[in-house]
Design a protein around this motif. Structure first.
Motif, mmCIF file in Angstrom:
data_model
loop_
_atom_site.group_PDB
_atom_site.id
_atom_site.type_symbol
_atom_site.label_atom_id
_atom_site.label_comp_id
_atom_site.label_asym_id
_atom_site.label_seq_id
_atom_site.Cartn_x
_atom_site.Cartn_y
_atom_site.Cartn_z
ATOM 1 N N SER A 145 0.848 -1.201 0.000
ATOM 2 C CA SER A 145 0.000 0.000 0.000
ATOM 3 C C SER A 145 0.880 1.246 0.000
ATOM 4 O O SER A 145 1.755 1.394 0.851
ATOM 5 C CB SER A 145 -0.913 0.010 1.234
ATOM 6 N N CYS A 148 2.154 0.330 -4.612
ATOM 7 C CA CYS A 148 1.652 -0.639 -5.589
ATOM 8 C C CYS A 148 1.201 0.077 -6.869
ATOM 9 O O CYS A 148 0.390 1.000 -6.800
ATOM 10 C CB CYS A 148 0.480 -1.396 -4.967
ATOM 11 N N GLU A 151 -2.735 0.288 -7.350
ATOM 12 C CA GLU A 151 -3.683 0.814 -6.360
ATOM 13 C C GLU A 151 -4.206 2.191 -6.762
ATOM 14 O O GLU A 151 -3.555 2.929 -7.493
ATOM 15 C CB GLU A 151 -3.024 0.898 -4.981
ATOM 16 N N ASP A 154 -3.381 5.175 -1.330
ATOM 17 C CA ASP A 154 -2.735 4.453 -0.234
ATOM 18 C C ASP A 154 -3.699 4.285 0.941
ATOM 19 O O ASP A 154 -4.132 5.276 1.544
ATOM 20 C CB ASP A 154 -1.487 5.237 0.196
ATOM 21 N N THR A 184 -6.272 -3.532 1.732
ATOM 22 C CA THR A 184 -5.279 -3.953 0.750
ATOM 23 C C THR A 184 -4.988 -2.799 -0.206
ATOM 24 O O THR A 184 -5.461 -1.672 -0.013
ATOM 25 C CB THR A 184 -5.752 -5.212 0.003
ATOM 26 N N CYS A 185 -4.180 -3.078 -1.215
ATOM 27 C CA CYS A 185 -3.868 -2.039 -2.193
ATOM 28 C C CYS A 185 -4.734 -2.207 -3.442
ATOM 29 O O CYS A 185 -5.297 -1.248 -3.955
ATOM 30 C CB CYS A 185 -2.387 -2.073 -2.538
ATOM 31 N N CYS A 186 -4.853 -3.443 -3.922
ATOM 32 C CA CYS A 186 -5.542 -3.667 -5.193
ATOM 33 C C CYS A 186 -6.099 -5.097 -5.197
ATOM 34 O O CYS A 186 -5.794 -5.889 -4.313
ATOM 35 C CB CYS A 186 -4.555 -3.504 -6.343
ATOM 36 N N ILE A 200 -10.831 -2.458 -0.171
ATOM 37 C CA ILE A 200 -9.947 -2.075 -1.277
ATOM 38 C C ILE A 200 -10.172 -0.592 -1.576
ATOM 39 O O ILE A 200 -11.310 -0.169 -1.777
ATOM 40 C CB ILE A 200 -10.265 -2.871 -2.557
#
Lengths: 602, 270
Positions: A145, A148, A151, A154, A184-186, A200
């Protein structure tokens, strides 16, 4: 022998910004243990108290505890690494263990020493409070995060704010059962559909302005029975994050099953009610929360960006620019960041274990090589150094090599997850921990980490059906049990195939039982079959995905076809022919199952 | 009341500044217990060398007495011992001196590496030593033997402490022993925790002055020697060192205890 106790900390290392600790909890814990030993505290109350403070029970004994140190959003600073190194030498076994939920665990701690660990942690702002028990457990965030490439924004500040909001919050002190948040990031990096609340980050254009928010998934989770989470709504704006979180927690608190401890995680409530009914209830409750919460109830989100500053090193800058093994490590342990010129480097551990010396060295290495001056613990019993300048990577590799932390394969199938198993857990039936290490050693020897076809597959192992090793979301997952031939027992694993935790999250399907000492040949057999039947550009993960969904058109069309082949490996030899088959890894005596009482439900 | 005069005046450890002024006043005999080649490179000014291995090659009281005589130590000599192994080797030498009846001996509060890193004075020459005569008045009350351990089994209020690392303890230990790994005894750059810190830790464990305490470690009583001084520094009056430790106990095929049904070794990243 080491000298970490006598070492001085790096003077210019980046300091933690949030103090999670309260030293008075150490004092209180010491007092409570004394009262308990004097018989002035009953077993149940004491156990609840102990778990609330992050001290878990240990296999076959009440004299030792495991202390689970929370790392909210996975962040860890150099001085914290150094402190945990010291604490592991002083009060544990000289090694520490990285969990799958961004905790660091110290095992085999004398119960009477737990308070001393709390004191040490408080010196560096860390806590184990609510790391166990019926509370909001460590709030996770993707180790990528903020860096990425996939994403939208953040999520880290939101994960930290959520952790701050719920830690020691009266509303989360006595839930029906534990409760977990994963940010999460993605989609690709996943882990949001197999947790109570998964989030997400998402940006949506609303009336011409970009609005930050989340895709929220509810009611997922791995365990004796696992479920995939449901998406609450198309888009949850950021200001609704806290209201949604409170609403869900309140519903769970009110309706969760407080009697049947074996099935009282929120996922069972969602399953029993049906998703539509649960979803409606969340919307109603959220409206209520929004209308009735005081204006001071809000997430304290700190958007101050981390200072990105290339460290000035006093250490040797010379050395071989292309050390042996570097290319392999670069390929299998690092990821390009969205910020040009930087990579994130993941450290390969064996089933999450690291020595005190290595932890201490890592503290220095983070200071010396990460331009953000801290590290991020990952989803896979590992740790990442981010913002490493690409020019610095060969030197970083050399430094890691010196302390035995430069093993390749961190981001590949050759880094299996293994829960603690019979090394310390009361519920374990097999030594899943050691099996994970054995697989890793063998597969690195075979250089399977360099095989691109295998890279996105995963191996995850639990020592019992309770999923701490996350076997349900592995490409190839295993959970332990006992097998029997006449009077003889042998360690055995149920093998599951096709699990995944990304955008197409699904739970692995049961294939067959594989004896512990046949697990490595079984995985190699699967790889061999894949190589035989694969399509161009196929990966093992995709091939297995097609098989479990019955979309494969080669000779192996279904999991049953695979089972027929694998079952040949599962035939037990006689004890005379192969006595080793009848003992588990790490043991030279005949295998027998032995378990104590679990504490998850306490 | 028990005589506290000795314990009051003689501190377990000596801080760096006190040692430096004692060296200037020529009122102390400093013993460096590192290997001879390390000592020869440099050492604390005026220090004499007694490598632990030399002492251990025969640590009968008669020979030990000779050694200390040759190092210029008599009954009145103030002695400070140091090493570069977190105080464990120095402790073993200090304990031996105590055992033959010497009372005025302390450990340097830190290691030689730390001394050097602070940029403090050192020298390479060995001092001229005039031999002295020390009397032999053994102190059996600070020594534990395997026989003594066996007899103590029945006694209440005897605590046996194992100072080896936790995994070694879990694997096997003397029945009834509790685990206090030697790493627990130090704090930052000091070989021993501050007194209050140590007392709190021991108090949590229920280790108090009411008990007789016996320490042991793996083989020659170094790690447990450090524990001996740690316990004394916390004011516990009755501590003994099982100097031949676990190695002898095992060789004598005495009973052992272990933590069963758990594969704790596999949690170690070593």
């Amino acid at each position: 022998m080491t000298v970490s106790d006598l070492k001085q900390p790096h003077s210019d290392s980046v300091r933690p910004t949030i103090n999670w600790a309260r030293v008075e909890e150490a004092v209180d814990f010491a007092k409570t243990v004394k009262l308990y030993r004097q018989g002035k505290y009953d077993d149940d109350s004491f156990r609840r108290y102990r778990l609330q403070h992050g001290a878990y029970g240990t296999r076959m004994t009440s004299d030792y505890a495991m202390v689970r140190i929370k790392l909210p959003a996975g962040e860890i600073y150099p001085q914290q690494l150094e402190k945990i190194a010291q604490l592991s030498e002083q009060f544990s076994i000289g090694s520490a263990h990285f969990s799958t939920r961004e905790n660091i665990q110290l095992h085999w701690v004398v119960l009477e020493d737990v308070s001393e660990i709390f004191r040490g942690l408080a010196e560096v702002g860390l806590t184990s409070r609510e790391a166990c028990g019926n509370s909001v457990r460590n709030v996770m965030c993707s180790p990528l995060s903020g860096v990425c490439p996939g994403e939208e924004f953040d999520a880290t500040p939101y994960a930290l704010a959520t952790a701050k909001f719920f830690l020691r919050n009266p509303m989360a002190q006595s839930l029906p059962r534990k409760f977990k948040f994963n940010f999460t990031c993605c989609e690709k990096h996943g882990m949001v559909r197999m947790v109570d609340v998964g989030l997400i980050p998402q940006i949506k254009e609303i009336d011409g302005t970009a609005q930050k928010g989340f895709k929220i998934f509810l009611g997922g989770g791995l365990g004796n029975r696992s479920f995939v989470g449901h998406q609450l709504e198309e888009f949850t704006p950021e200001e609704d994050l806290i209201y949604t979180s409170i609403a869900v927690l309140r519903i769970f608190d009110r309706l969760g099953d407080r009697k049947n401890l074996a099935r009282n995680r929120m996922r069972y409530l969602v399953n029993d009610m049906g998703w539509d009914a649960f979803q409606n209830l969340v919307f109603k409750e959220r409206a209520l929360v929004r209308a009735t919460q005081s204006v001071v109830t809000q997430l304290d989100v700190d958007f101050t960006p981390s200072e990105i500053k290339r460290p000035i090193r006093v250490t040797d800058e010379s050395g071989n620019p292309n050390p042996d093994g570097y290319a392999r490590w670069l390929k299998t342990n690092t990821e390009k960041q969205k910020q040009p010129g930087y990579r994130s480097a993941f450290i390969t551990l064996e089933a999450g274990d690291i020595t005190a010396n290595q932890l201490s060295a890592l503290g220095e290495i983070v200071s010396d090589y990460s331009s953000e001056g801290k590290a991020r613990v990952g989803f896979n019993q590992n740790i990442a150094l981010r913002y490493v300048s690409e020019d610095d990577l060969p030197r970083l590799y050399s430094r890691l090599l010196e302390v035995g932390l430069a093993k390749s394969g961190s981001l590949t199938m050759t880094a299996p997850i293994g829960c603690s198993g019979t090394t310390s857990c009361n519920l374990a039936l097999t030594n899943s921990h050691r099996l994970a290490k054995e697989i890793q050693r063998k597969f690195l020897e075979l250089r399977l980490d360099e095989d691109d076809d295998l890279r996105d597959s995963t191996i995850k192992i639990s020592g019992c059906p309770n999923s701490c090793g996350q076997h349900g979301i592995a490409t190839i997952g295993f959970f332990g049990g006992g097998g029997r031939v006449g009077k003889e027992m042998y360690p055995n694993y149920q093998m599951l195939l096709g699990g995944r935790s990304d955008g197409e999250t699904m739970l692995g399907l049961t294939c067959t039982r594989i004896p512990a000492k046949r697990v490595i040949p079984a995985i190699l057999k699967i790889i061999e079959l894949f190589k035989k039947y694969k399509k161009p550009n196929d990966t093992l993960k995709e091939w297995i995905h097609r098989i479990v969904n019955e979309k494969e058109d080669s000779e192996i069309k279904s999991i049953l076809d695979l089972r027929k082949i694998m079952d040949q490996l599962a035939v037990p030899p006689t004890k005379e022919d192969d006595p080793d088959f009848y003992s588990d890894y790490g043991s030279d005596t005949s295998y027998h199952t032995k378990t104590g009482k679990g504490e998850c439900a306490a | 009341m028990r005589s506290l005069s000795q314990e009051k005046t003689i501190k377990t450890t000596t801080d760096i500044d006190s040692l430096r002024s004692e060296i200037r006043d020529k009122s102390v005999r400093v013993i460096d217990v590192r290997r001879e080649e390390d000592y020869k490179q440099n050492h604390i000014p005026t220090a004499v060398n007694l490598p632990l291995a030399n002492l251990l090659s025969d640590d009968s009281p008669e020979r030990v007495l000779k050694i200390f005589n040759s190092l210029g130590i008599d009954d009145e000599t103030r002695v400070v011992v140091y090493d570069d192994t977190f105080g464990a080797l120095a402790s073993r030498v200090a304990w031996t001196l105590e055992y033959i009846g010497h009372s005025d001996v302390s450990l340097l509060e830190t290691t030689y590496s730390r001394w050097k890193s602070l940029g403090l004075e050192s020298e390479t020459i060995s001092p001229e030593i005039q031999s002295k005569q020390h009397s032999l008045r053994l102190k059996p009350e600070i020594l534990a033997t395997s026989d003594y351990l066996e007899q103590s089994k029945e006694k209440k209020d005897v605590l046996l402490i194992d100072n080896r690392e936790r995994l070694n303890y879990l694997e096997q230990h003397i029945p009834g022993a509790i685990s206090l790994p030697y790493r627990t005894l130090a704090k930052n750059d000091k070989i021993l925790r501050p007194k209050e810190d140590m007392k709190r830790l021991l108090d949590n464990r229920g280790i108090s002055g009411d008990s007789e305490i016996i320490t042991y470690c793996g083989s020659v009583g170094t790690l447990s020697g450090l524990a001996y001084y740690a316990l004394k520094s916390a004011g516990l009056p009755n501590v003994k060192l099982y100097v031949r430790s676990f190695k002898e106990w095992k060789n004598l095929k005495k009973p052992l205890e272990k933590q069963e049904d758990a594969n704790y070794w596999d949690l170690s990243a070593e």
